[in-house]
Design an enzyme around this catalytic site. Sequence first.
Site, PDB file in Angstrom:
ATOM      1  N   ARG A  59       0.833  -1.219   0.000  1.00 34.22           N
ATOM      2  CA  ARG A  59       0.000   0.000   0.000  1.00 34.22           C
ATOM      3  C   ARG A  59       0.863   1.262   0.000  1.00 34.22           C
ATOM      4  O   ARG A  59       0.509   2.260  -0.620  1.00 34.22           O
ATOM      5  CB  ARG A  59      -0.952  -0.034   1.195  1.00 34.22           C
ATOM      6  N   HIS A 109      -4.957   8.346  12.297  1.00 34.04           N
ATOM      7  CA  HIS A 109      -4.573   6.933  12.201  1.00 34.04           C
ATOM      8  C   HIS A 109      -3.152   6.761  11.651  1.00 34.04           C
ATOM      9  O   HIS A 109      -2.810   5.697  11.144  1.00 34.04           O
ATOM     10  CB  HIS A 109      -5.581   6.151  11.347  1.00 34.04           C
ATOM     11  N   CYS A 117      10.125   3.234  15.035  1.00 31.84           N
ATOM     12  CA  CYS A 117      11.022   2.258  15.646  1.00 31.84           C
ATOM     13  C   CYS A 117      10.490   1.878  17.025  1.00 31.84           C
ATOM     14  O   CYS A 117      10.376   2.740  17.906  1.00 31.84           O
ATOM     15  CB  CYS A 117      12.436   2.825  15.751  1.00 31.84           C
ATOM     16  N   CYS A 120      13.539   2.460  19.789  1.00 31.90           N
ATOM     17  CA  CYS A 120      13.910   3.785  20.324  1.00 31.90           C
ATOM     18  C   CYS A 120      12.761   4.785  20.254  1.00 31.90           C
ATOM     19  O   CYS A 120      12.914   5.928  20.679  1.00 31.90           O
ATOM     20  CB  CYS A 120      15.134   4.337  19.602  1.00 31.90           C
ATOM     21  N   THR A 176     -16.537   8.567   4.866  1.00 30.39           N
ATOM     22  CA  THR A 176     -16.229   7.563   5.893  1.00 30.39           C
ATOM     23  C   THR A 176     -17.499   6.807   6.269  1.00 30.39           C
ATOM     24  O   THR A 176     -18.581   7.396   6.324  1.00 30.39           O
ATOM     25  CB  THR A 176     -15.541   8.203   7.123  1.00 30.39           C
ATOM     26  N   ASN A 201     -21.099  11.901   1.659  1.00 31.10           N
ATOM     27  CA  ASN A 201     -20.643  10.519   1.473  1.00 31.10           C
ATOM     28  C   ASN A 201     -21.375   9.914   0.273  1.00 31.10           C
ATOM     29  O   ASN A 201     -22.451  10.372  -0.109  1.00 31.10           O
ATOM     30  CB  ASN A 201     -20.942   9.690   2.739  1.00 31.10           C
ATOM     31  N   ALA A 219     -17.469  12.213  -3.788  1.00 34.62           N
ATOM     32  CA  ALA A 219     -16.738  13.300  -3.113  1.00 34.62           C
ATOM     33  C   ALA A 219     -16.201  14.319  -4.125  1.00 34.62           C
ATOM     34  O   ALA A 219     -16.188  15.519  -3.845  1.00 34.62           O
ATOM     35  CB  ALA A 219     -15.593  12.712  -2.296  1.00 34.62           C
TER      36      ALA A 219
END
Length: 233
Positions: A59, A109, A117, A120, A176, A201, A219
Site C-alpha cells: 500500500r 490513524h 522504531c 527507540c 467515511t 458521502n 466526493a
Amino acid sequence: MGNIRNIVILTGAGISAESGIDTFRGGGGLWEQHKVEDVATPEAFARDPDLVLRFYDMRREAIQTKEPNPAHEALAQLDSGWKGELLIVTQNVDDLHERAGAKRVLHMHGTHLNAWCTACDVRTPWRDTLVERPPCPECGERALRPDVVWFGEMPYEMERIYGALREADLFVSIGTSGAVYPAAGFVREARAMGVRTLELNLEPSQGTAWFDDARHGQASKLVPQWVDEVLSS
Ligand code: BJW
C-alpha cells in the site's frame, strides 16, 4: 454559512477512492482481500510480521503512484481561503491532502510515509519497504513498523481533536463509513456540544441519522460544490 467561523472536517477512505486508493469496506474494499484481524492489529503483527509488513509495503508503494482528486483540491482551497479556524482530521494514511496543498491536516490513524522504531520510539520519514527489516536510522535496531494506528491502539492527537470540536461551529464528515471508533463518535460529540453537522458521502453512513444534513454522491462532486458555498458565503 454567515455564522460559521470554526470548522472541523473528518475525512475517510471515500475521499481518496476516486484517486484509485481502495476503501476498507464495501465492494472491492481492502478488507475483502485481507481479513482485518490478519493485518491491522498488534496481535497480527506479533503473529505474522511478514504478512503485515508486506501488506503495508504494497500500500505504501501504491499511494506514491496516486494523485489528489478534486475533493482533496477543494479542501486545500478551503484551507488557504478560510480565515477562521479549520482542522482537517483524516483517518487516511495517504498523503493526498498534503499533496493537494492542505496545511491544517491531522492524521489520527498515522501515515504510510513514516516508519516507527519500536526500540527507540523515533519516527522516520519512509518511502521504501520494511519487510526486509532495515535498521532504524536513529538507533540501528531492526525494529521498524508502519506508523499507523491498529485496532486496540490509541489514535493520535485525540485531545487536540476534541479541543477543536469544542470550538467548532460546523463539523463535516466526508467519505467515511462511520464503522470505526472513536472517529465514528465525533458526530455525536459535536451534536452534544451544539455544533452543526453535515455528512458528504457516497451513501448514508452508519451514523447518518446523527447529522443535521447529509448529501450523498461522489466526493469529487460534492466537496468542491460545498467548498464553493462556504467560501462565497
Ligand atoms: C465515497 C466514495 C466516493 C466510497 N465519494 N464517498 C465496539 C464498539 C465501539 C468501539 C469498539 C468496539 N470494539 C472495538 C472498538 C474499538 C475499535 C473499533 O472501532 N472497532 C470497530 C470495528 C467497532 N477502535 C479502535 O480500536 C481504535 N482505538 C481505540 O478505540 O482506542 C481507544 C480509545 C477510546 C476512546 C477514545 C480514544 C481511543 C483504533 C482504530 C484504528 C483503525 N485503524 C484502521 C487501519 C489504519 C491503518 C491502515 O490504513 O491500514 O483505520 S482500520 C480502517 O478503518 C482505517 C480507516 O481509517 C478506518 C475507517 O475506515 P473509513 O475511512 O471509514 O473507510 P470505509 O471503507 O469503512 O468507508 C469508506 C466510505 O466512503 C464508505 O461509506 C463509502 O460509501 C464511501 N465512499 N467511495 C464519497 N467516491
